[in-house]
Design a protein around this motif. Structure first.
Motif, PDB file in Angstrom:
ATOM      1  N   TYR A 149       0.718  -1.164   0.272  1.00  0.00           N
ATOM      2  CA  TYR A 149      -0.019   0.090   0.108  1.00  0.00           C
ATOM      3  C   TYR A 149       1.008   1.368   0.080  1.00  0.00           C
ATOM      4  N   SER A 150       0.368   2.386  -0.241  1.00  0.00           N
ATOM      5  CA  SER A 150       1.000   3.742  -0.341  1.00  0.00           C
ATOM      6  C   SER A 150       0.036   4.541   0.123  1.00  0.00           C
ATOM      7  N   ALA A 151       0.367   5.709   0.962  1.00  0.00           N
ATOM      8  CA  ALA A 151      -0.256   6.890   1.174  1.00  0.00           C
ATOM      9  C   ALA A 151       0.287   8.102   0.609  1.00  0.00           C
ATOM     10  N   PRO A 152      -0.564   9.054   0.485  1.00  0.00           N
ATOM     11  CA  PRO A 152      -0.056  10.420  -0.300  1.00  0.00           C
ATOM     12  C   PRO A 152       1.422  10.827   0.369  1.00  0.00           C
ATOM     13  N   ILE A 159      -3.247  10.428  -4.014  1.00  0.00           N
ATOM     14  CA  ILE A 159      -3.880   9.092  -3.859  1.00  0.00           C
ATOM     15  C   ILE A 159      -3.586   8.054  -3.070  1.00  0.00           C
ATOM     16  N   TYR A 160      -4.387   7.260  -2.499  1.00  0.00           N
ATOM     17  CA  TYR A 160      -4.279   6.182  -1.545  1.00  0.00           C
ATOM     18  C   TYR A 160      -4.098   4.846  -2.638  1.00  0.00           C
ATOM     19  N   GLU A 161      -3.118   4.134  -2.323  1.00  0.00           N
ATOM     20  CA  GLU A 161      -3.184   2.723  -3.279  1.00  0.00           C
ATOM     21  C   GLU A 161      -3.093   1.568  -2.476  1.00  0.00           C
ATOM     22  N   THR A 191      -7.615  11.458  -2.391  1.00  0.00           N
ATOM     23  CA  THR A 191      -7.868  11.961  -1.158  1.00  0.00           C
ATOM     24  C   THR A 191      -9.066  12.908  -0.924  1.00  0.00           C
ATOM     25  N   ALA A 192      -9.467  13.685  -2.111  1.00  0.00           N
ATOM     26  CA  ALA A 192     -10.108  14.693  -2.005  1.00  0.00           C
ATOM     27  C   ALA A 192     -11.534  14.384  -1.313  1.00  0.00           C
ATOM     28  N   PHE A 193     -12.239  13.482  -1.954  1.00  0.00           N
ATOM     29  CA  PHE A 193     -13.304  13.254  -1.322  1.00  0.00           C
ATOM     30  C   PHE A 193     -13.660  12.479  -0.032  1.00  0.00           C
ATOM     31  N   ALA A 199     -10.868   5.511   5.947  1.00  0.00           N
ATOM     32  CA  ALA A 199     -12.097   5.747   4.823  1.00  0.00           C
ATOM     33  C   ALA A 199     -11.246   5.334   3.588  1.00  0.00           C
ATOM     34  N   ALA A 200     -10.071   5.867   3.276  1.00  0.00           N
ATOM     35  CA  ALA A 200      -9.424   5.990   2.206  1.00  0.00           C
ATOM     36  C   ALA A 200      -8.679   4.606   1.934  1.00  0.00           C
ATOM     37  N   PHE A 201      -8.254   3.883   2.721  1.00  0.00           N
ATOM     38  CA  PHE A 201      -7.650   2.646   2.740  1.00  0.00           C
ATOM     39  C   PHE A 201      -8.759   1.574   2.575  1.00  0.00           C
ATOM     40  N   ASN A 202     -10.013   1.987   2.985  1.00  0.00           N
ATOM     41  CA  ASN A 202     -10.990   1.119   3.184  1.00  0.00           C
ATOM     42  C   ASN A 202     -11.562   0.956   1.836  1.00  0.00           C
ATOM     43  N   ALA A 203     -11.723   2.127   1.328  1.00  0.00           N
ATOM     44  CA  ALA A 203     -11.992   2.339  -0.582  1.00  0.00           C
ATOM     45  C   ALA A 203     -11.169   1.690  -1.187  1.00  0.00           C
ATOM     46  N   ALA A 204      -9.890   1.932  -1.146  1.00  0.00           N
ATOM     47  CA  ALA A 204      -8.714   1.442  -1.915  1.00  0.00           C
ATOM     48  C   ALA A 204      -8.571   0.233  -2.002  1.00  0.00           C
ATOM     49  N   THR A 205      -9.068  -0.538  -0.705  1.00  0.00           N
ATOM     50  CA  THR A 205      -8.976  -2.098  -0.607  1.00  0.00           C
ATOM     51  C   THR A 205      -9.952  -2.456  -1.446  1.00  0.00           C
ATOM     52  N   ASN A 206     -11.053  -1.964  -1.500  1.00  0.00           N
ATOM     53  CA  ASN A 206     -12.426  -2.478  -1.933  1.00  0.00           C
ATOM     54  C   ASN A 206     -12.135  -2.436  -3.433  1.00  0.00           C
TER      55      ASN A 206
END
Lengths: 284, 233
Positions: A149-152, A159-161, A191-193, A199-206
């Motif tokens: 994974y990576s964070a901004p 972006i979170y990846e 990250t914007a929304f 929440a970002a990692f949850n969304a990116a993993t999904n």
């Protein structure tokens, strides 16, 4: 833009992160005092201020992320096969634990989400056999090979990846390996929304899990071994394939043939279909 | 005049000048219409989807839903299918890795029997793909913040420049043709003066890009100018 780096100044009202503005230029604002005269008060202020800073830093970090699965049912034709999903204990409770303390998250728990993914996707592709007693045509064993994974703040991208890699082993009822499939899923989210890193990692993993599901849904019916099994299974008692999409295929058997003869003919057709499918895949 | 009064007067001047400068955004919208008419009958629907295939950018779902709301409010006869509802319903055919980049590929996807069957229930007429993102293209100034048990205070001045660059491509899914393209570029500068309290004057760059694009799409589907104007916010 907010610069918190720089010299730390002790003042009567606490301590100050000071970056560009010089205390000499603004003595009234910064209220620089003699440390020795107000030692106790300053020490107390330092403790309170440190607590505040720690709380602020902690609030900006993701810690233990639990992924909530959000995988829709794929739009695919169910194949005439019964499958059994083999999930190991490790897979069911899979949690990625970060060893590097400097990184954004401590752990990423997506065991539940990945189990849901495989149940939904393989449940759409096959009839799933429940429990140990029910017979199945194939057995599917997924395994997590790696996750990254990576964070901004690590990449300077906005972006979170999340990148996840699975090995999916498909074997027949006799434990003979039919396919060994490595699938990589990638998910990113801006990250914007999103409000927080969790929440970002949850969304990116999904998104990454959806990517894996998409590849399985599209690729599974095209796998040579699955094609051959589907074809063999589709022969009815009269030796005619009931698959709507396959070309007319049949094996001739008299109407008086016993169950054993039908089974033997099916095995023969399966071998022929396997050979044909493998040959066709080789030509492609 | 005491030093306190001078300091208060200075801060007042500083605040007034900061507010008067304000945040501003420049929006430019270009469009190309490739078909003579972009017809849509009452009851037919449109789906607006964001492109997610590129590693360089990620089209924000907020922008896609904003354009959808704008078109829904402006073009009364149009029914908008939400992006998530559509991608979930047609999963996995519109996932980032599989989604069609060319209209010929869309034809292949829509010829899959199950997809075809589901499509008949939607009465889908147009598919709009939005590609692009909003990025920070510049920043200047500095700010210092003080944290103490009695409170916190900041001092300084900063500016941020954001640029939105989006392109919408409209596909007619009944005739499998690209019918129009709309490009929107918005550049805005935000100002953050801080004297004790930071006072952010943020330029709503993405929102203005959404308005510009949405207004143009409404004009396409309504067949004439709707009188909707892009208002910088």
């Amino acid at each position: 833009m907010v610069r918190l780096l720089g010299s730390i100044m002790l003042t009567k009202r606490g301590f100050t992160f000071h970056s560009l503005i010089s205390a000499k230029l603004y003595p009234r604002f910064w209220n620089v005092i003699d440390v020795t005269k107000h030692r106790n008060q300053i020490m107390q202020n330092i403790k309170h201020s440190c607590l505040l800073v720690v709380l602020m830093l902690l609030s900006a970090c993701a810690s233990n992320v639990v992924v909530n699965g959000d995988i829709p049912k794929p739009l695919m034709q169910q194949l005439p096969l019964t499958a059994k999903l083999n999930f190991s204990e490790e897979f069911l409770n899979y949690t990625y634990v970060e060893q590097d303390k400097k990184r954004v998250i401590k752990s990423l728990d997506f065991g539940q989400a990945q189990v849901e993914l495989f149940r939904v996707v393989f449940g759409s592709a096959f009839r799933l056999s429940e429990g140990n007693t029910t017979a199945s045509d194939i057995e599917i064993t997924p395994k997590v090979l790696s996750i990254q994974y990576s964070a901004p703040r690590e990449t300077a991208l906005n972006i979170y990846e999340v990148f996840v890699k699975y090995r999916i082993t498909i074997s027949d009822a006799n434990q003979q390996k039919l396919a060994d499939w490595v699938i990589k899923g990638y998910g990113k989210t801006p990250t914007a929304f999103l409000k927080g890193a969790d929440a970002a990692f949850n969304a990116a993993t999904n998104v990454a899990l959806r990517d894996v599901g998409a590849q399985i849904s599209i690729g599974l019916p095209l796998q040579a071994s699955i094609k051959a099994l589907t074809l063999a299974k589709s022969f009815n008692r009269d030796g005619v394939s009931t698959l709507p999409t396959t070309s007319p295929t049949s094996f001739a058997l008299p109407s008086t043939a016993s169950e054993a003869e039908v089974k033997a003919a099916r095995v023969k057709a399966l071998k022929a279909a396997l050979k044909g499918a493998i040959r066709a895949e080789g030509q492609e | 005049m005491s030093l306190d009064v001078i300091a208060k007067f200075r801060s007042l001047i500083f605040m007034i000048s900061a507010i008067s400068v304000g945040a501003c955004t420049t929006v430019s919208v270009d469009h190309v219409q490739l078909a003579n008419r972009i017809d849509i009958a009452k009851g037919e629907s449109i789906v607006i989807l964001g492109r997610h295939h590129s590693a360089e950018f990620e089209t924000e779902p907020s922008l896609v839903s904003c354009v959808g709301d704008r078109v829904q409010n402006g073009a009364t006869k149009v029914s908008i299918i939400p992006e998530k509802e559509f991608t979930d319903g047609f999963y996995p055919y519109f996932e980032s890795r599989i989604a069609p980049l060319k209209i010929d590929r869309l034809k292949d996807i829509f010829s899959v029997p199950l997809v075809k069957q589901k499509l008949q229930t939607l009465d889908l007429r147009y598919m709009i793909w939005i590609e692009g993102s909003t990025e920070r293209t510049g920043s200047a100034g500095s700010m210092s913040c003080t944290i103490a048990p009695n409170g916190a205070a900041c001092f300084g001045f900063g500016t941020l420049e954001d640029t939105s660059d989006y392109e919408a491509i409209i596909w007619d899914v009944q005739n499998y043709k690209e019918v129009a393209r709309v490009s929107t570029e918005a550049i805005g500068t935000s100002y953050i003066p801080a004297f004790v309290i930071p006072l952010p004057l943020l330029a709503r760059v993405q929102a203005n890009a959404c308005q510009g694009m949405g207004t143009q799409l409404v004009e396409f589907f309504e067949g004439e100018s709707t009188g909707l104007k892009v208002r910088p916010q």
